[in-house]
Design an enzyme around this catalytic site. Structure first.
Site, PDB file in Angstrom:
ATOM      1  NE  ARG A   1     118.318  34.119   9.542  1.00  0.00           N
ATOM      2  CZ  ARG A   1     117.939  33.611  10.713  1.00  0.00           C
ATOM      3  NH1 ARG A   1     118.623  33.883  11.806  1.00  0.00           N
ATOM      4  NH2 ARG A   1     116.867  32.859  10.790  1.00  0.00           N
TER       5      ARG A   1
ATOM      6  CD  GLN B   1     114.990  42.441   7.784  1.00  0.00           C
ATOM      7  OE1 GLN B   1     113.999  43.153   7.700  1.00  0.00           O
ATOM      8  NE2 GLN B   1     115.937  42.657   8.677  1.00  0.00           N
TER       9      GLN B   1
ATOM     10  CG  ASP C   1     115.215  34.978   6.972  1.00  0.00           C
ATOM     11  OD1 ASP C   1     115.278  33.740   6.897  1.00  0.00           O
ATOM     12  OD2 ASP C   1     115.868  35.644   7.793  1.00  0.00           O
TER      13      ASP C   1
ATOM     14  CB  SER D   1     113.194  35.204  10.034  1.00  0.00           C
ATOM     15  OG  SER D   1     114.581  35.441  10.082  1.00  0.00           O
TER      16      SER D   1
ATOM     17  CE1 TYR E   1     121.174  31.349  11.861  1.00  0.00           C
ATOM     18  CE2 TYR E   1     122.424  32.395  10.100  1.00  0.00           C
ATOM     19  CZ  TYR E   1     121.319  31.691  10.535  1.00  0.00           C
ATOM     20  OH  TYR E   1     120.346  31.344   9.624  1.00  0.00           O
TER      21      TYR E   1
END
Length: 527
Positions: free
Chosen positions: A128, A133, A136, A139, A234
């Site tokens: 992450r 991104q 990902d 997500s 996280y």
């Protein structure tokens, strides 16, 4: 190289690893050949004909798909009843598997992949970081799950989300509490706010407060100094004291809100227990809890994974397939994530695993039949042998240069400069005044005062109000034009006529510019 897209066999799974759009991209832009198992996209509203139009080859036998150079799927490999084999054992030696794997919990699957001497990429292990991104997948699925959670809550709630005033009476808006402000939590906040609910949110990471408030929700905090920011964006495990303060806050909120949506997960651990039975029983009948962590044990004490239960009049939704309940969108996003991954791997022409690439190394679980997960942690910068780590030295303040007392006193005094500009302006104004009629001096006095008043007016108004202020300045400019027209009736060479003409010119430019800017601003609000 060939990419195989098998049909998902996990019970209730409606997603597919590639859509006709992403297949077209794999073929035309990345140079792959794509083989799709018949019926792979039917549950996501993508018929076989759509894949054929995109250039894919449709096959009936699963073995033809699993024999490709790359196999992309959603769920981890499992036992295939139709063939009587494990999906992992159908992979061709030296091929590559791309899917969600959850390697920390899939020891048996990893051993089978090692035995086949294949490469395995876990989409759930994509680092992450900003550069990753675009691929990902967690997500992407979290965004869908958060949105769908609000949809499921609205179905079970049985009342309006938005407040209404009708002829039959007033309906108050629903109050929604979102626990966890990650991707799923922010998506839930946005969906609930879009439906008109009053939204509150809580997260152990103070850094997300601004994001929550920017979406129109109230950020709840406990009176306890502790930061819950963990590795990779996280949350981390909090202290018992902080957890006790959390439980007290959630119990208090449970008495007020109508809907609670929990999204809290900690990598490598069971889902934290946040909503205890006591808090569920404190909610009003008709309230709803949506537990997005149900597949990992649940954030609610009474959650039953995969079911909707009624506990004292409160509905607890424990669905574990929320992204799969929007299969068309989730398949498109997941397929796009895979396309971005294939770009990073060099497409068909230069396909390879660059173990020096942080993104590739982070999600590569099995490489050439060898388990290489988890990736090694980055070492600190090397130090010279025998030299202990030392903190960076603080910069020493620079000594002030010694200056003789007489020189220092002179430096404190302002330099003696002759204000030639001011003297020149005064002489020019004096000359104009001596050669002009008496009426000019009275008009010139008003002109100078107007300059100072206008300066103070503009600079003391907030920039956000400058555009609305244009209507006022246009009216003032109109008055200036009228005044200037009254002054241009004399000799063309007189100072009054010249200044009057200049006033008309400047005011006209100001009016025209003001109307132009106002018109462009109004165009922004027209569809």
């Amino acid at each position: 190289m060939r990419i195989g897209i098998p049909k998902e066999i996990y019970e209730g799974e409606r997603r597919v690893a590639a859509t006709p759009d992403t297949v077209r991209r794999m073929i035309k832009k990345q140079g792959f050949m794509v083989v799709v198992e018949s019926g792979a996209g039917v549950l996501a509203s993508y018929p076989d004909s759509a894949y054929e139009e995109a250039g894919a080859t449709i096959v009936d036998m699963p073995s033809e798909v699993w024999n490709c150079d790359i196999v992309a799927k959603v769920r981890p490999p499992q036992y295939h009843e139709g063939t009587g084999q494990e999906e992992a054992e159908m992979l061709a030696e030296g091929s590559t598997l791309i899917s969600f794997l959850w390697p920390a919990e899939a020891e048996a699957t990893i051993k089978m992949l090692e035995g086949r001497k294949v490469n395995a990429i876990a989409m759930d292990q994509v680092p992450r970081i900003t550069r990753a991104q675009k691929l990902d997948a967690l997500s992407s699925m979290g965004n869908i799950a958060g949105y769908r959670a609000v949809v499921e809550a609205a179905q079970q709630f049985g009342r309006f989300f938005t407040g209404q005033i009708t002829a039959a009476g007033k309906v108050p808006p629903a109050k929604v509490l979102v626990i966890g402000a990650g991707v799923a939590g922010l998506a839930a906040i946005g969906a609930a706010r879009g439906l008109g609910a009053i939204v509150r949110a809580f997260d152990t990471r103070p850094v997300v407060k601004e994001q929550v408030e920017s979406m129109g929700a109230e950020f709840l905090e406990v009176e306890f100094e502790e930061d819950g920011t963990g590795v990779g964006g996280y949350a981390k495990v909090m202290s018992p004291e902080f957890i006790a303060a959390e439980m007290a806050l959630f119990l208090e909120q449970a008495k007020e809100v109508d809907i609670i949506i929990t999204t809290a997960l900690i990598p490598g651990r069971p889902a934290p227990l946040l909503v205890k039975k006591e808090a569920v029983e404190a909610m009003r009948p008709g309230s709803v809890i949506v537990d997005l962590a149900a597949e990992r044990g649940g954030n609610c004490e009474v959650t039953k994974p995969g079911e909707v239960i009624d506990h004292g009049g409160v509905k607890i939704i424990g669905y574990t397939d929320l992204p799969s309940r929007l299969p068309a969108t989730s398949s498109q996003l997941y397929g796009t994530n895979i396309c971005h991954l294939l770009d990073d791997l060099g497409k068909a022409e230069g396909f390879k695993f660059d173990l020096e690439d942080e993104v590739v190394r982070g999600c590569l679980v099995v490489h050439e039949g060898e388990m290489i997960w988890p990736p090694p942690k980055k070492d600190p910068p090397p130090q010279k042998s025998g030299e202990a780590a030392k903190p960076a030295p603080k910069p020493e303040p620079k000594p002030e240069p010694e200056v003789e007392e007489s020189t220092q006193e002179a430096a404190n005094e302002p330099p003696a400069q002759i204000p030639w500009a001011l003297i020149g302006t005064g002489v020019a104004l004096l000359g104009i005044g001596l050669g002009a009629p008496e009426s000019f001096l009275s008009h010139f006095t008003v002109f100078v005062l107007a300059i100072f008043v206008g300066w103070q007016l503009i600079w003391n108004v907030s920039p956000a109000l400058h555009t609305p202020l244009m209507s006022v300045t246009n009216a003032v400019s109109g008055i200036i034009i009228i005044g200037g027209m009254l002054q241009v009736s004399g000799s063309p060479s007189s100072a009054t006529v010249i200044l009057g003409a200049l006033a008309i010119l400047v005011a006209t430019i100001n009016i025209a510019g003001g109307f132009l800017v106002t018109q462009r601003m109004l165009q922004m609000f027209r569809k």
